[in-house]
Design an enzyme around this catalytic site. Structure first.
Site, PDB file in Angstrom:
ATOM      1  N   SER A  79      10.063  53.486  17.748  1.00 46.10           N
ATOM      2  CA  SER A  79      10.030  53.235  16.311  1.00 46.10           C
ATOM      3  C   SER A  79       8.606  52.863  15.859  1.00 46.10           C
ATOM      4  O   SER A  79       7.686  53.660  16.046  1.00 46.10           O
ATOM      5  CB  SER A  79      11.064  52.165  15.948  1.00 46.10           C
ATOM      6  OG  SER A  79      11.360  52.180  14.576  1.00 46.10           O
ATOM      7  N   ASP A 205      20.832  58.815  14.417  1.00 42.75           N
ATOM      8  CA  ASP A 205      19.882  57.780  14.000  1.00 42.75           C
ATOM      9  C   ASP A 205      19.830  57.714  12.467  1.00 42.75           C
ATOM     10  O   ASP A 205      19.576  58.724  11.805  1.00 42.75           O
ATOM     11  CB  ASP A 205      18.497  58.120  14.560  1.00 42.75           C
ATOM     12  CG  ASP A 205      17.506  56.970  14.474  1.00 42.75           C
ATOM     13  OD1 ASP A 205      17.673  56.109  13.589  1.00 42.75           O
ATOM     14  OD2 ASP A 205      16.558  56.957  15.278  1.00 42.75           O
ATOM     15  N   HIS A 233      19.701  54.543  16.674  1.00 46.58           N
ATOM     16  CA  HIS A 233      18.256  54.304  16.696  1.00 46.58           C
ATOM     17  C   HIS A 233      17.757  53.671  17.996  1.00 46.58           C
ATOM     18  O   HIS A 233      16.561  53.691  18.262  1.00 46.58           O
ATOM     19  CB  HIS A 233      17.885  53.409  15.505  1.00 46.58           C
ATOM     20  CG  HIS A 233      16.411  53.260  15.295  1.00 46.58           C
ATOM     21  ND1 HIS A 233      15.587  54.329  15.022  1.00 46.58           N
ATOM     22  CD2 HIS A 233      15.606  52.157  15.328  1.00 46.58           C
ATOM     23  CE1 HIS A 233      14.340  53.899  14.883  1.00 46.58           C
ATOM     24  NE2 HIS A 233      14.316  52.600  15.069  1.00 46.58           N
TER      25      HIS A 233
END
Length: 253
Positions: A79, A205, A233
């Site tokens: 991320s 996600d 995610h």
């Protein structure tokens, strides 16, 4: 900057996502440490790393990482951590042997020419809530990360436990991290990356959509893209062994 190193083998740097710390990589790191020397980074103001205003300014952050991690290594970022790793590849290409972007978008928030990202209005609402109630916002973020996972309760439990194991991130560090997610545009970095690069996406996600694959490969045709089915995610929490397999297939190419 606090960095914990474990395992034996080629150097592998792991950079966590927004609001978390290096402990979030368990149990994936237990699997990777059998074959790699894992360097677990706590970003400024997170985990055991101190915070000073300006620590998330990109040139400052990258210089700190370059100083703390002198060896050439494989970089794996999740991320926000993937954005950091991608920027590191552009600024210090001699430091990065291979790059893995895990559930990470070079442009996190949508623009007119980049629809494969989080809607700006959703991001703005989330950002505003952080200033009102930090703890509630962090819990909401955990729920967003678990959404779409095949075992959402497991993801929520593990992320909540990891968050509780350390002091909450510094409020200024959280705000600075959100500013990075809102403003950083690393599409040029992806276009010019010159080391073997893997992008791992998750089918369900809700933060970094799997449709990113179609746009990312246009920027970087040499990109290896793996989409993990049925996951959200945080695929390395839902399916650490499957995630390890996908990572090591790329690293052993």
């Amino acid at each position: 900057m606090h960095i914990n190193s474990i395992g034996q083998g080629p150097d592998l740097v792991l950079v966590h996502g927004w609001s978390m710390h290096s402990g979030v990589w368990q149990p994936l790191v237990d699997l990777l440490a059998e074959h790699f020397r894992c360097h677990l980074v706590d970003l400024p103001g997170h985990g055991q790393s101190d915070w000073q205003p300006g620590d998330f300014e990109l040139p400052t952050l990258l210089a700190s990482l370059a100083k703390a991690l002198s060896q050439k290594a494989i970089w794996l970022g999740w991320s926000l951590g993937g954005m950091v790793a991608l920027a590191m590849t552009q600024r210090y290409p001699d430091k990065v042997k291979k790059l893995i972007l895990l559930a990470s978008n070079p442009r996190f928030v949508q623009t007119d020419d980049w629809p494969c990202a989080m809607a700006a209005e959703v991001f703005d609402t989330f950002s505003a809530s952080l200033a009102v109630d930090q703890q509630q916002t962090l819990q909401r973020f955990i729920m967003l990360q678990a959404k779409g996972a095949n075992q959402p309760r497991q993801v929520i439990k593990q992320l909540s436990e990891q968050l509780a194991q350390q002091h909450e991130p510094e409020p200024e560090a959280l705000q600075a991290g959100l500013k990075c997610l809102a403003e950083w545009d690393l599409r040029d970095a992806l276009t010019t990356v010159n080391c073997p690069t893997q992008m791992i996406l998750a089918e369900n996600d809700h933060l970094v959509p799997a449709s990113l694959a179609n746009y990312a490969v246009e920027l970087q045709p040499k990109l290896r893209i793996d989409v993990m089915p049925g996951l959200g995610h945080a695929p390395f929490i839902s399916q650490p062994q499957q995630c390890q397999l996908v990572i090591e297939q790329f690293l052993h190419e």
